[in-house]
Design an enzyme around this catalytic site. Structure first.
Site, mmCIF file in Angstrom:
data_model
loop_
_atom_site.group_PDB
_atom_site.id
_atom_site.type_symbol
_atom_site.label_atom_id
_atom_site.label_comp_id
_atom_site.label_asym_id
_atom_site.label_seq_id
_atom_site.Cartn_x
_atom_site.Cartn_y
_atom_site.Cartn_z
ATOM 1 N N HIS A 88 0.861 -1.184 0.000
ATOM 2 C CA HIS A 88 0.000 0.000 0.000
ATOM 3 C C HIS A 88 0.893 1.228 0.000
ATOM 4 O O HIS A 88 1.878 1.280 0.733
ATOM 5 C CB HIS A 88 -0.899 0.022 1.258
ATOM 6 N N ASP A 167 -15.696 1.255 6.148
ATOM 7 C CA ASP A 167 -14.747 2.271 5.683
ATOM 8 C C ASP A 167 -15.390 3.223 4.682
ATOM 9 O O ASP A 167 -15.107 4.420 4.686
ATOM 10 C CB ASP A 167 -13.509 1.613 5.065
ATOM 11 N N ARG A 174 -15.631 11.416 6.967
ATOM 12 C CA ARG A 174 -14.352 12.074 7.288
ATOM 13 C C ARG A 174 -14.094 13.208 6.317
ATOM 14 O O ARG A 174 -13.699 14.303 6.693
ATOM 15 C CB ARG A 174 -13.190 11.071 7.202
ATOM 16 N N SER A 189 -8.613 2.820 8.479
ATOM 17 C CA SER A 189 -9.064 2.742 7.087
ATOM 18 C C SER A 189 -8.126 1.867 6.246
ATOM 19 O O SER A 189 -8.577 0.966 5.523
ATOM 20 C CB SER A 189 -9.130 4.166 6.526
ATOM 21 N N LYS A 193 -8.659 -2.692 5.513
ATOM 22 C CA LYS A 193 -8.831 -3.225 4.159
ATOM 23 C C LYS A 193 -7.755 -4.268 3.844
ATOM 24 O O LYS A 193 -8.027 -5.283 3.213
ATOM 25 C CB LYS A 193 -8.798 -2.074 3.143
HETATM 26 N N1 IUR Z 1 -6.234 5.697 1.832
HETATM 27 C C1 IUR Z 1 -7.107 4.978 2.540
HETATM 28 O O1 IUR Z 1 -7.453 3.868 2.159
HETATM 29 N N2 IUR Z 1 -7.603 5.488 3.680
HETATM 30 C C2 IUR Z 1 -7.255 6.717 4.145
HETATM 31 O O2 IUR Z 1 -7.718 7.129 5.179
HETATM 32 C C3 IUR Z 1 -6.319 7.456 3.379
HETATM 33 C C4 IUR Z 1 -5.830 6.927 2.231
HETATM 34 I I1 IUR Z 1 -5.763 9.338 4.002
#
Ligand code: IUR
Length: 448
Positions: A88, A167, A174, A189, A193
């Site tokens: 990521h 999310d 948010r 978040s 995932k």
């Molecule tokens: N990418 C995500 O998947 N969640 C987040 O809160 C952010 C970037 I900032």
């Protein structure tokens, strides 16, 4: 929800957090379940998010939040013997690392169910880039993902509806309540995932610099630490690599142009900084998966797969498995090809000239990305459409000596006059000076 002996109402939970108390795992579960089942009002979610933003969360609370979010939907399971890995990135400019990395890892025997995103603010999205390729389909069911992993070893797909539904709700609120930039909320978040993907190992590319979410190394390090702690506690071996994000990665920014550069990297001809990121991030994953690898030997293994064409073969197979015709996949992956036979080329290409003699000291990735976004490479309103052909090729390298009048960037744009208002911003993005002021820095600063 009403109060009884041990169940607090949503207003009571919000008050607890607002006043600086710690929420228990059960209280966090109540909140997240309320979000998923939509039994909590949006105003209450917004208030709780602001309370979390202001009061922060302990590691224990962050972990409970992440776990509850992860369990808000389906979680994926894979055969025991698979090395299931993913990467990521916190978002960069010209960041096409996932495109060569996923197939290079597959060529090393890993399984890579890469779930990627779309562009956010000025940063480009991996899915948008891949959709420059005609036929490429980012929407794959969990069954299709499993089949592609069996047959090919890697896929790059969008998030399914059933994965971490909490999310989606939280992220939208948010965004509307100025609470995006909260460490526990970002951690929940991202890691929820990745946890739901059923990974064995995860590497995080946490960026710092002018074109990154966090501008300085110290704050990026705090985010990296929070992500690594939550990931490991959820049972995913997790490491973060802190990387510089000032100048764009590689020599291209945009969608189709970045796919071309990713393909060059897969043919062993990519720019050094891109290849460095791909090999090091992959090296960390191999090191986490197998005692047979160290970071160093893993890095070399990934480099080998980029050089010997095995990663390219995997990429070609992934394209076909995700809907690209065999003919287009073969042509894109052949060593002599005109990429724009298959991907659309913008109506106009304009080269800008260097204004002074000297060395390239800096290229402002943020300024460049913001202009390209306005020219159509990204979305401003959700109903807009991305133009995959809009982009830039940077024709000079950092530290290179250049002369006045030489071309330094080629902008791919849609109309004769859409570029003119941006010319001065673009020219300021190139900083020319004395070579003695130039300091070559590796993209990679440290890892956690
Ligand atoms: N990418 C995500 O998947 N969640 C987040 O809160 C952010 C970037 I900032």
């Amino acid at each position: 929800m009403s109060s009884n002996d041990n169940t607090k109402s949503f207003p009571e939970l919000i008050k607890l957090k607002r006043d600086g108390d710690q929420l228990s795992p059960a209280e966090i579960r109540t909140f997240v379940q309320g979000v998923t089942s939509q039994t909590i009002q949006k105003s209450q979610i917004g208030a709780m998010l602001m309370a979390i933003w202001q009061q922060n969360m302990t590691d224990e609370e962050t972990l409970a939040l992440t776990r509850e979010m992860m369990n808000s939907g389906d979680t994926l399971k894979w055969p025991e013997e698979w090395w299931v890995v993913d990467k990521h990135s916190t978002g960069g400019v010209g960041d096409k690392v996932s495109l060569p990395l996923a197939p290079a890892l597959a060529a090393c025997g890993c399984k890579v169910p890469m779930i990627s995103g779309r562009g956010l603010a000025h940063t480009g999205g991996t899915l948008d880039k891949l959709e420059s390729i005609p036929g490429f389909n980012v929407s794959q069911s969990i069954q299709q993902v499993e089949k592609i992993l069996q047959d090919v070893g890697c896929c790059i797909v969008g998030q399914t509806e059933s994965l971490v539904p909490a999310d989606r709700v939280l992220y939208a609120i948010r965004d509307a309540t100025s609470t995006v930039d909260s460490l526990p909320l970002i951690t929940g978040s991202i890691i929820s995932k990745k946890g739901a993907e059923g990974l064995s190992a995860l590497v995080l590319d946490v960026k710092f610099g002018r074109a990154a979410l966090y501008k300085d190394l110290d704050s990026a390090r705090k985010l990296a630490q929070s992500l690594v702690t939550a990931g490991n506690k959820l049972g995913v071996k997790t490491r973060a690599v802190l990387t510089r994000m000032d100048a764009p990665i590689g020599q291209t920014v945009g969608n189709a142009v970045e796919v071309c550069e990713a393909l060059e990297c897969l043919k062993g001809r990519g720019p050094d900084d891109l290849t460095e990121l791909v090999t090091i991030l992959g090296g960390h994953l191999l090191d986490m998966c197998s005692p047979d690898f160290t970071v160093e030997s893993g890095t070399k293994e990934i480099a080998l797969k980029l050089k010997n064409g095995e990663a390219l073969e995997k990429f070609q197979a992934m394209l076909e498995a995700q809907g690209v015709s065999a003919e287009v996949a073969r042509s894109l992956c052949s060593y002599e090809t005109d990429y724009f036979q298959h991907m659309s080329r913008a109506a106009h290409q304009t080269e800008l000239k260097v204004l002074d003699d000297g060395a390239v000291l800096d290229i402002d990735g943020l300024a460049l990305a913001e202009v390209l976004h306005k020219l159509g490479a990204g979305l401003t309103k959700s109903e807009d459409k991305i133009d995959h052909s809009v982009g830039a090729e940077i024709l000079v390298k950092m530290g290179q000596q250049v002369q006045k009048g030489e071309s330094w960037i080629r902008i791919h744009h849609k109309s004769q006059d859409d570029l003119s208002v941006h010319q001065s911003v673009l020219q300021k993005a190139l900083v020319i000076g004395n070579i003695r002021e130039y300091k070559a820095l590796s993209r990679v600063a440290e890892f956690i």
